[in-house]
Scaffold this motif. Structure first.
Motif, PDB file in Angstrom:
ATOM      1  N   SER B  60     -67.614  -7.488  59.514  1.00 32.20           N
ATOM      2  CA  SER B  60     -66.404  -6.807  59.977  1.00 32.20           C
ATOM      3  C   SER B  60     -65.144  -7.571  59.625  1.00 32.20           C
ATOM      4  O   SER B  60     -64.066  -6.973  59.543  1.00 32.20           O
ATOM      5  CB  SER B  60     -66.484  -6.561  61.485  1.00 32.20           C
ATOM      6  OG  SER B  60     -66.627  -7.786  62.167  1.00 32.20           O
ATOM      7  N   ILE B  61     -65.263  -8.878  59.398  1.00 30.35           N
ATOM      8  CA  ILE B  61     -64.068  -9.639  58.983  1.00 30.35           C
ATOM      9  C   ILE B  61     -63.695  -9.229  57.556  1.00 30.35           C
ATOM     10  O   ILE B  61     -62.527  -8.983  57.243  1.00 30.35           O
ATOM     11  CB  ILE B  61     -64.315 -11.162  59.065  1.00 30.35           C
ATOM     12  CG1 ILE B  61     -64.755 -11.559  60.473  1.00 30.35           C
ATOM     13  CG2 ILE B  61     -63.058 -11.914  58.662  1.00 30.35           C
ATOM     14  CD1 ILE B  61     -65.149 -13.021  60.613  1.00 30.35           C
ATOM     15  N   ILE B  63     -64.446  -6.393  56.184  1.00 30.04           N
ATOM     16  CA  ILE B  63     -63.955  -5.005  56.207  1.00 30.04           C
ATOM     17  C   ILE B  63     -62.521  -4.958  56.731  1.00 30.04           C
ATOM     18  O   ILE B  63     -61.715  -4.138  56.276  1.00 30.04           O
ATOM     19  CB  ILE B  63     -64.874  -4.096  57.053  1.00 30.04           C
ATOM     20  CG1 ILE B  63     -66.309  -4.133  56.524  1.00 30.04           C
ATOM     21  CG2 ILE B  63     -64.367  -2.649  57.018  1.00 30.04           C
ATOM     22  CD1 ILE B  63     -67.313  -3.390  57.406  1.00 30.04           C
ATOM     23  N   SER B  64     -62.176  -5.844  57.660  1.00 21.88           N
ATOM     24  CA  SER B  64     -60.794  -5.842  58.160  1.00 21.88           C
ATOM     25  C   SER B  64     -59.818  -6.188  57.039  1.00 21.88           C
ATOM     26  O   SER B  64     -58.680  -5.695  57.014  1.00 21.88           O
ATOM     27  CB  SER B  64     -60.641  -6.804  59.345  1.00 21.88           C
ATOM     28  OG  SER B  64     -60.760  -8.135  58.919  1.00 21.88           O
ATOM     29  N   ILE B  67     -59.268  -3.102  55.154  1.00 21.40           N
ATOM     30  CA  ILE B  67     -58.309  -2.238  55.871  1.00 21.40           C
ATOM     31  C   ILE B  67     -56.869  -2.672  55.551  1.00 21.40           C
ATOM     32  O   ILE B  67     -55.987  -1.833  55.381  1.00 21.40           O
ATOM     33  CB  ILE B  67     -58.586  -2.257  57.393  1.00 21.40           C
ATOM     34  CG1 ILE B  67     -59.965  -1.632  57.683  1.00 21.40           C
ATOM     35  CG2 ILE B  67     -57.504  -1.488  58.151  1.00 21.40           C
ATOM     36  CD1 ILE B  67     -60.415  -1.762  59.142  1.00 21.40           C
ATOM     37  N   GLU B  68     -56.665  -3.963  55.414  1.00 18.26           N
ATOM     38  CA  GLU B  68     -55.328  -4.444  55.022  1.00 18.26           C
ATOM     39  C   GLU B  68     -54.952  -3.932  53.632  1.00 18.26           C
ATOM     40  O   GLU B  68     -53.814  -3.513  53.394  1.00 18.26           O
ATOM     41  CB  GLU B  68     -55.296  -5.978  55.008  1.00 18.26           C
ATOM     42  CG  GLU B  68     -55.340  -6.613  56.382  1.00 18.26           C
ATOM     43  CD  GLU B  68     -55.389  -8.140  56.309  1.00 18.26           C
ATOM     44  OE1 GLU B  68     -55.717  -8.745  57.330  1.00 18.26           O
ATOM     45  OE2 GLU B  68     -55.121  -8.699  55.219  1.00 18.26           O
ATOM     46  N   LEU B  70     -56.136  -1.236  52.221  1.00 21.51           N
ATOM     47  CA  LEU B  70     -55.906   0.200  52.373  1.00 21.51           C
ATOM     48  C   LEU B  70     -54.503   0.472  52.918  1.00 21.51           C
ATOM     49  O   LEU B  70     -53.790   1.365  52.429  1.00 21.51           O
ATOM     50  CB  LEU B  70     -56.973   0.775  53.320  1.00 21.51           C
ATOM     51  CG  LEU B  70     -56.813   2.233  53.736  1.00 21.51           C
ATOM     52  CD1 LEU B  70     -56.895   3.154  52.523  1.00 21.51           C
ATOM     53  CD2 LEU B  70     -57.887   2.616  54.759  1.00 21.51           C
ATOM     54  N   GLU B  71     -54.111  -0.305  53.912  1.00 20.20           N
ATOM     55  CA  GLU B  71     -52.776  -0.120  54.509  1.00 20.20           C
ATOM     56  C   GLU B  71     -51.686  -0.297  53.446  1.00 20.20           C
ATOM     57  O   GLU B  71     -50.762   0.519  53.357  1.00 20.20           O
ATOM     58  CB  GLU B  71     -52.587  -1.133  55.629  1.00 20.20           C
ATOM     59  CG  GLU B  71     -51.268  -1.002  56.365  1.00 20.20           C
ATOM     60  CD  GLU B  71     -51.165  -2.021  57.496  1.00 20.20           C
ATOM     61  OE1 GLU B  71     -51.594  -3.174  57.318  1.00 20.20           O
ATOM     62  OE2 GLU B  71     -50.648  -1.664  58.554  1.00 20.20           O
ATOM     63  N   LEU B  74     -51.702   2.688  51.006  1.00 18.65           N
ATOM     64  CA  LEU B  74     -51.130   3.897  51.603  1.00 18.65           C
ATOM     65  C   LEU B  74     -49.609   3.770  51.721  1.00 18.65           C
ATOM     66  O   LEU B  74     -48.880   4.736  51.485  1.00 18.65           O
ATOM     67  CB  LEU B  74     -51.762   4.172  52.975  1.00 18.65           C
ATOM     68  CG  LEU B  74     -53.264   4.504  52.966  1.00 18.65           C
ATOM     69  CD1 LEU B  74     -53.794   4.658  54.395  1.00 18.65           C
ATOM     70  CD2 LEU B  74     -53.559   5.767  52.167  1.00 18.65           C
ATOM     71  N   THR B  92     -71.487   2.028  58.297  1.00 15.63           N
ATOM     72  CA  THR B  92     -70.530   1.145  58.967  1.00 15.63           C
ATOM     73  C   THR B  92     -69.096   1.602  58.715  1.00 15.63           C
ATOM     74  O   THR B  92     -68.259   1.613  59.628  1.00 15.63           O
ATOM     75  CB  THR B  92     -70.742  -0.308  58.501  1.00 15.63           C
ATOM     76  OG1 THR B  92     -72.101  -0.672  58.752  1.00 15.63           O
ATOM     77  CG2 THR B  92     -69.822  -1.277  59.221  1.00 15.63           C
ATOM     78  N   ILE B  95     -68.535   4.521  60.924  1.00 17.32           N
ATOM     79  CA  ILE B  95     -68.364   4.085  62.322  1.00 17.32           C
ATOM     80  C   ILE B  95     -66.925   3.605  62.553  1.00 17.32           C
ATOM     81  O   ILE B  95     -66.306   3.909  63.575  1.00 17.32           O
ATOM     82  CB  ILE B  95     -69.363   2.947  62.649  1.00 17.32           C
ATOM     83  CG1 ILE B  95     -70.801   3.469  62.679  1.00 17.32           C
ATOM     84  CG2 ILE B  95     -69.004   2.236  63.951  1.00 17.32           C
ATOM     85  CD1 ILE B  95     -71.857   2.368  62.603  1.00 17.32           C
ATOM     86  N   MET B  96     -66.400   2.873  61.596  1.00 23.85           N
ATOM     87  CA  MET B  96     -65.062   2.298  61.744  1.00 23.85           C
ATOM     88  C   MET B  96     -63.955   3.314  61.454  1.00 23.85           C
ATOM     89  O   MET B  96     -62.780   3.033  61.715  1.00 23.85           O
ATOM     90  CB  MET B  96     -64.927   1.088  60.833  1.00 23.85           C
ATOM     91  CG  MET B  96     -65.871  -0.039  61.204  1.00 23.85           C
ATOM     92  SD  MET B  96     -65.847  -1.413  60.049  1.00 23.85           S
ATOM     93  CE  MET B  96     -64.274  -2.152  60.394  1.00 23.85           C
ATOM     94  N   GLY B  97     -64.312   4.437  60.891  1.00 26.82           N
ATOM     95  CA  GLY B  97     -63.306   5.457  60.586  1.00 26.82           C
ATOM     96  C   GLY B  97     -62.610   5.266  59.261  1.00 26.82           C
ATOM     97  O   GLY B  97     -61.651   5.973  58.931  1.00 26.82           O
ATOM     98  N   LEU B  98     -63.083   4.310  58.461  1.00 25.01           N
ATOM     99  CA  LEU B  98     -62.464   4.074  57.148  1.00 25.01           C
ATOM    100  C   LEU B  98     -62.481   5.326  56.280  1.00 25.01           C
ATOM    101  O   LEU B  98     -61.561   5.564  55.492  1.00 25.01           O
ATOM    102  CB  LEU B  98     -63.232   2.971  56.410  1.00 25.01           C
ATOM    103  CG  LEU B  98     -62.614   1.591  56.299  1.00 25.01           C
ATOM    104  CD1 LEU B  98     -63.553   0.672  55.544  1.00 25.01           C
ATOM    105  CD2 LEU B  98     -61.259   1.646  55.626  1.00 25.01           C
ATOM    106  N   TYR B 101     -59.498   7.672  55.795  1.00 27.59           N
ATOM    107  CA  TYR B 101     -58.326   7.276  54.993  1.00 27.59           C
ATOM    108  C   TYR B 101     -58.672   6.894  53.562  1.00 27.59           C
ATOM    109  O   TYR B 101     -57.780   6.767  52.725  1.00 27.59           O
ATOM    110  CB  TYR B 101     -57.610   6.094  55.667  1.00 27.59           C
ATOM    111  CG  TYR B 101     -57.034   6.474  57.003  1.00 27.59           C
ATOM    112  CD1 TYR B 101     -55.759   7.023  57.102  1.00 27.59           C
ATOM    113  CD2 TYR B 101     -57.783   6.327  58.172  1.00 27.59           C
ATOM    114  CE1 TYR B 101     -55.231   7.389  58.329  1.00 27.59           C
ATOM    115  CE2 TYR B 101     -57.258   6.698  59.407  1.00 27.59           C
ATOM    116  CZ  TYR B 101     -55.989   7.229  59.479  1.00 27.59           C
ATOM    117  OH  TYR B 101     -55.469   7.603  60.693  1.00 27.59           O
TER     118      TYR B 101
END
Lengths: 145, 120
Positions: B60-61, B63-64, B67-68, B70-71, B74, B92, B95-98, B101
């Motif tokens: 998850s680290i 994946i976080s 997410i950065e 992705l941010e 976007l 996974t 689950i995280m909702g990735l 987006y």
């Protein structure tokens, strides 16, 4: 294999980078032995990784160790054979009822993008129990075959 | 034991880039991907495909950090796609909702078509 012979393995890993991968090797070995599907084994591996890195990052365990137990057992007349993994540290503990459920929309708008570990574990495993006190934390995770 | 992530960057054309990963996407693996992604963003490429065919485990680290990325994409009007995920990694991400987006594809070709705006 229709029934399952009880097996238990214990492993101690140091709080050190990538030691969580060492723990996943036990999941693979026991999962294959009990004829769990590849996808389910991978889900248990992912959950174990998350439980280990939670302990590494947040427990401040004074002995710098994480103790794992891996058990293959079966519920008589129940849901059958399962692989159960305990991940335990002797750190300061936390209150599981105060954990915030992370949301992707909020994560995209904020500097805090972490905190997904417990949600991932609970989603990938069939049963999860978290026991935590000022003497440490134990996450008990079960996946049925 | 070393699970150091390797990232290979491919530029099939001027508009998109493919980052092929090989290894464990943890904190250091995520940072390797971010380094390449931000260099591409800096050069004007804001449509990225992450091909995870050779990545069998993530945490998850890591994946976080995705997410950065992705941010930032976007924010710049870009798009992010993933392809060739293991079933557990795809689950996974769901689950995280990735997947709300970023799009997830089985193979690179439809992912590239989506990134280029050639398909919905």
């Amino acid at each position: 294999m229709t029934s399952v012979e009880r097996r238990e393995v214990h492993l101690t890993i140091p709080v050190a980078p990538e030691m969580e991968i060492a723990a996943t090797a036990q999941v693979a070995a026991l999962g294959e032995w009990m004829e769990m599907s590849r996808d389910k084994i991978d889900e248990v591996k992912m959950a174990v990784v998350e439980a280990c890195i939670n302990a590494f990052e947040h427990s401040a365990t004074p002995d710098r160790k994480v103790e794992l137990s891996f058990r293959v057992e079966a519920e008589e007349g129940g849901r059958g054979a399962y692989l159960e993994v305990d991940v335990a540290d002797s750190g300061h503990g936390f209150d599981p009822t105060r954990l915030k459920t992370p949301e992707i929309a909020a994560a995209l708008r904020s500097s805090r993008k972490r905190g997904w570990g417990i949600k991932i574990i609970e989603s990938l495993m069939d049963d999860v129990r978290i026991e935590s006190s000022e003497h440490g934390t134990r996450i008990v995770m079960r996946k049925y075959r | 034991m070393s699970e150091t992530l390797k990232v290979i960057v491919d530029r099939p054309d001027a508009t998109v880039a493919v980052l092929r990963t090989d290894g464990y996407i943890n904190n250091t693996g995520g940072e390797e991907i971010a380094k390449e992604a931000y260099a591409l963003l800096g050069s004007g490429v804001n449509r990225l495909l992450l091909d995870l065919e050779k990545t069998k485990i993530v945490n998850s680290i890591g994946i976080s950090i995705l997410i950065e990325i992705l941010e930032k994409l976007l924010d710049q009007g870009g798009k992010l796609a993933f392809c060739r995920l293991t079933p557990t990694i795809e689950k996974t991400f769901q689950i995280m909702g990735l997947a709300q987006y970023a799009r997830i594809f089985a193979a690179p070709e439809p992912a590239l078509a989506w990134l280029r705006g050639e398909s919905e």
